[in-house]
Structure formats: structure tokens, C-alpha cells
Write an enzyme that holds these catalytic residues in place. Sequence first.
Site, PDB file in Angstrom:
ATOM      1  N   ARG A  99      -2.872   5.266   7.469  1.00  0.00           N
ATOM      2  CA  ARG A  99      -2.632   4.244   8.071  1.00  0.00           C
ATOM      3  C   ARG A  99      -2.247   3.471   9.391  1.00  0.00           C
ATOM      4  NH1 ARG A  99      -1.351  -1.727   5.444  1.00  0.00           N
ATOM      5  NH2 ARG A  99      -2.784  -1.156   3.966  1.00  0.00           N
ATOM      6  N   THR A 130       0.838  -0.868  -0.201  1.00  0.00           N
ATOM      7  CA  THR A 130       0.075   0.479   0.129  1.00  0.00           C
ATOM      8  C   THR A 130       0.861   1.216  -0.160  1.00  0.00           C
ATOM      9  OG1 THR A 130      -1.279  -1.209   0.727  1.00  0.00           O
ATOM     10  CG2 THR A 130      -1.630   1.081   0.931  1.00  0.00           C
ATOM     11  N   LYS A 183       8.779   8.570  21.262  1.00  0.00           N
ATOM     12  CA  LYS A 183       9.078   9.226  21.989  1.00  0.00           C
ATOM     13  C   LYS A 183       7.736   9.691  22.502  1.00  0.00           C
ATOM     14  CE  LYS A 183      12.691  11.081  19.939  1.00  0.00           C
ATOM     15  NZ  LYS A 183      13.533  12.842  19.397  1.00  0.00           N
ATOM     16  N   HIS A 188     -10.465   0.550   4.527  1.00  0.00           N
ATOM     17  CA  HIS A 188      -9.035   0.404   3.299  1.00  0.00           C
ATOM     18  C   HIS A 188      -9.662   0.347   2.057  1.00  0.00           C
ATOM     19  CE1 HIS A 188      -5.705  -0.120   1.875  1.00  0.00           C
ATOM     20  NE2 HIS A 188      -4.978  -1.671   2.261  1.00  0.00           N
TER      21      HIS A 188
END
Lengths: 317, 176
Positions: free
Chosen positions: A104, A55, A82, A134
Site C-alpha cells: 500500500r 486491509t 531515513k 484497490h
Amino acid sequence: MRHLLSTKDLARDDAVRILDVAEEMAATADREVKKLPALRGKTIVNLFFEDSTRTRLSFESAAKRLSADVITFSAKGSSVSKGESLKDTAQTLVAMGADAIVVRHHASGAAHRLAHAGWIDAAIINAGDGTHEHPTQALLDAFTLRRRLHGEDARGRALDGARVVIVGDILHSRVARSNVWLLATLGAEVHLVAPRTLQPAGIEAWPATVHELLDDALATGPDAVMMLRIQRERMHDAFFPTEREYARIWGLTAERFAALPADTIVMHPGPMNRGLEIASVAADSTRSTVLDQVTNGVSIRMAVLYLLVSGTDGGRA
Amino acid sequence: MSARPVLQTADIGRALRRIAHEILEARRGDGRLVFLGIPTRGAALAKRLHSIVEQIEPGVAEAGTLDVTMHRDDLGRSATRAPAPTRIPSGGIDDAVVVLVDDVLFSGRTVRAALDALADHGRPRAVRLAVLVDRGHRELPIRADFVGKNLPSATSERVFVRLTEVDGVDEVAISS
């Protein structure tokens, strides 16, 4: 259509228009110069919080074919580890001049949040959110099916009357969800096959016929059989006894493939588990569209990027 | 808003026949001719020119369409435009004399886009431009080689070309 977040809220005319534009995009692959100048000066960001090869590469190559600048961001090795939030990450990207963000994310609804939270003002394209949707995968599947059914006359047409069987892990599959909504919108007859344990709650309300056994669904004489990947990474619970048993009851085995009508096509979004949900003889046959789907994916993503990013009106062509 | 008719069916037919003859006359050597119409109405005109040329000198020409949407310079300034199909004849355009065909020549920006689009498909020996109506007001250094009718107009006026293949009737009209 300012964003592409799901196929559930995609109108039939919009869906057909995306497929039609994708036809023109596909035609550029045969040219001496495969690049189009349509998105020159625009910046597309691929924001991937979850692993993906095809993708991400597909979106990247689509954006480059349209002459856009592409920035690819994967969460691994970034400030996300982080603890930077989705909001801050997105705002940073827009501050760098992103016109569209392809996202995504492992959480269902992440793309919707980015599009509607009012944090940023860029076009958002959902490239898979959790187990939700999707949409570009469903669009490329519909495009592949339409081309096989109608060939050169495909432009302007939907999928009325086509019969599609979708088999496998419906519970976790965003590909299945997006396909069910889109295929139904385009007029196709959808059959879903999964063991009880892999059928989501509320599946009765979907615009599809649900079967527990693959052989029952194949007996309807489908135009296309779409095998979903058994997502081993999501199989922490005992959804079915063994892989061998799954392959025997729900896999597209050599025997089942041989018994299909001669013009039924076999689809798979990839990556395939050969010998589990699909036998190699089916995956490698001329009726398999696995590689067509990859090629068509680039055309569909070009069409979506073009329609969302090029005009001043967000896709009202 | 009143539309004043400028060309009728017979006038359009006559103009196209004259252009076809001019194109054949101007064709030096034995180069292949390829008519490429710019969608929507240019495509219909290219087809007509091709069939007229076929009657005069069979086999010298081919016809197709060339969509220029992706090469326009106003994509970011206007509503999203859906591209139309491009159909290049099987012989390709390399070393052929390409005649671009459009209905109206105005700013010249569509033709500029067409020249760019053409370069994606190969390298013609020469490129010519044929239009049914030239209404002036060029914004780029572009001119037509073959013109059906020169139509002086004000920028505020609108020129309508209607063709049987698209609109069910053959007519050119101008309105203020």
C-alpha cells in the site's frame, strides 16, 4: 496473472475464478481447523507506506490461515523515514526471502512500478495505491454482492444484470475506480453519484452512468447501494459547502434507506462516518453488508494469495 | 495412442454393487457410514455407492465430497490448481466410519492429502478407502480396502475413467 495490480486489466474469467476460489476459502471458516497448509514455507510481506487497519489485518490473517509466514512492515519508524527508496526497501525484503509483497502506497502506480521495474522477482499485490486502485476491495465487494444475489449457486457466475449505485467521493476513491472496472467486467450496471466537484475529469468515458443527485440514481431500483467514505483527510479544498449539506443531498439518510426496495443491500468499505454519508439505521440494518465485507475480505485475500503464490505458473489454474 | 477399454457400463455397475455389499459387511457395530468422494470423479462414485447402500439398508449412510487440493504435496511443483467444493454431510464425521472414494488409486499421494484434509473436519471412528481402479505403483504406504478392479499397468500408461455424471459416458480405458 502473476501480480494483482488493478481490476482494469483483470479478465472476466480470472475474476470469476478468484471469486470461486474465495468461496472454498470461506467454507474453511466453519471447520474445526481453520488453517490450510497450502502456503507452508512461503513468506508474504505486507509493505504499508500508508496507514491502514482493516486491509493490513485482513491480509495478515489471510496469509496466516494459509500457513504462510508473514512479515509486516509499516513505513513509520523504519528506514523509509531515513530516506530509503521504494526500490531499496523492496530489494531488502526480497533478499529476506519474500515470495509475495502486498503493497500500500500513497503514490498512484507504486505497485505497478514494483511489479514491472525489474527490481525484484516476487508476486506483487496492490493493497491500495494513491487514488488509483484497490483491487482486493473491489473483489470482496463483488464477492459479497454475488453471495447475496445467488447464495449457494454463486460458483461460476458473474454479476450480469445486477444494478449497483456507488455514491460519494469518486474523485479520490480508489475503491470506486476498482469497483467500476470490475463490476463492468462482471456484467453489472454501474451508476455513480457525486457532486460535480468530486467527479474526476474524464468520468464520462467510464463504463458507468453518472448522476449528480442521489435520488435520481436510487430511482433506478438498485440491487446494491455502495456508500463511499468522505475522506476528511483529503478534504483540504472546498468540495462541498458543509457536511450537513452533503449528508442532506448525498447521504444515505434514514428516509432514503426506508424508501429503497426491500431487497436492496447497503455496502460500505469502512471506516464509516455515521451521520455523514450513512445513517446509523442503514448501517446497522440486516441489509447492511458492512461486517460481511470484512469477513469476505479475508476469503478474497486468501484466494488471491493462493492463486498468485502457490503454483509454478502464477495463477493459470 | 490407442485406448483399450477395460470396464464398460455394466462392469462398473457390478463393481460398485459388490463394493457396496462389502462395505456393509465390513461395517462392525452400528457406526454411521459417511461416503466422501474426492472431486471430480470420486465425488460421483461416492454418490452412486451411497444410493446403492440406501437401497440395501436405508438410513445408515450419508454422502459428501472432500476436496484435497490445499493439502497436496505438489502445490509448489505444478500449475496452480483451483480447489473444488467440500461438502461434509450435516451429521459431521465425528465417530462415523468414513469411506473415502476415488476413481483411480495410483501413487497414493491424493489419499495422503485426503487423510490430512479429513482431520480438519473432525475425528472419524475409522477411515476406509474405496477405489474403482487400483493401477499400482504406490509411492506411499497406502492401500485400498475396497477395489473395483485391479489393473496392472506400466507407469508410462494412462488410465482414463469416464463417468456419465462428468463425461456423459461410463468407461474405464487404458492407453500407452
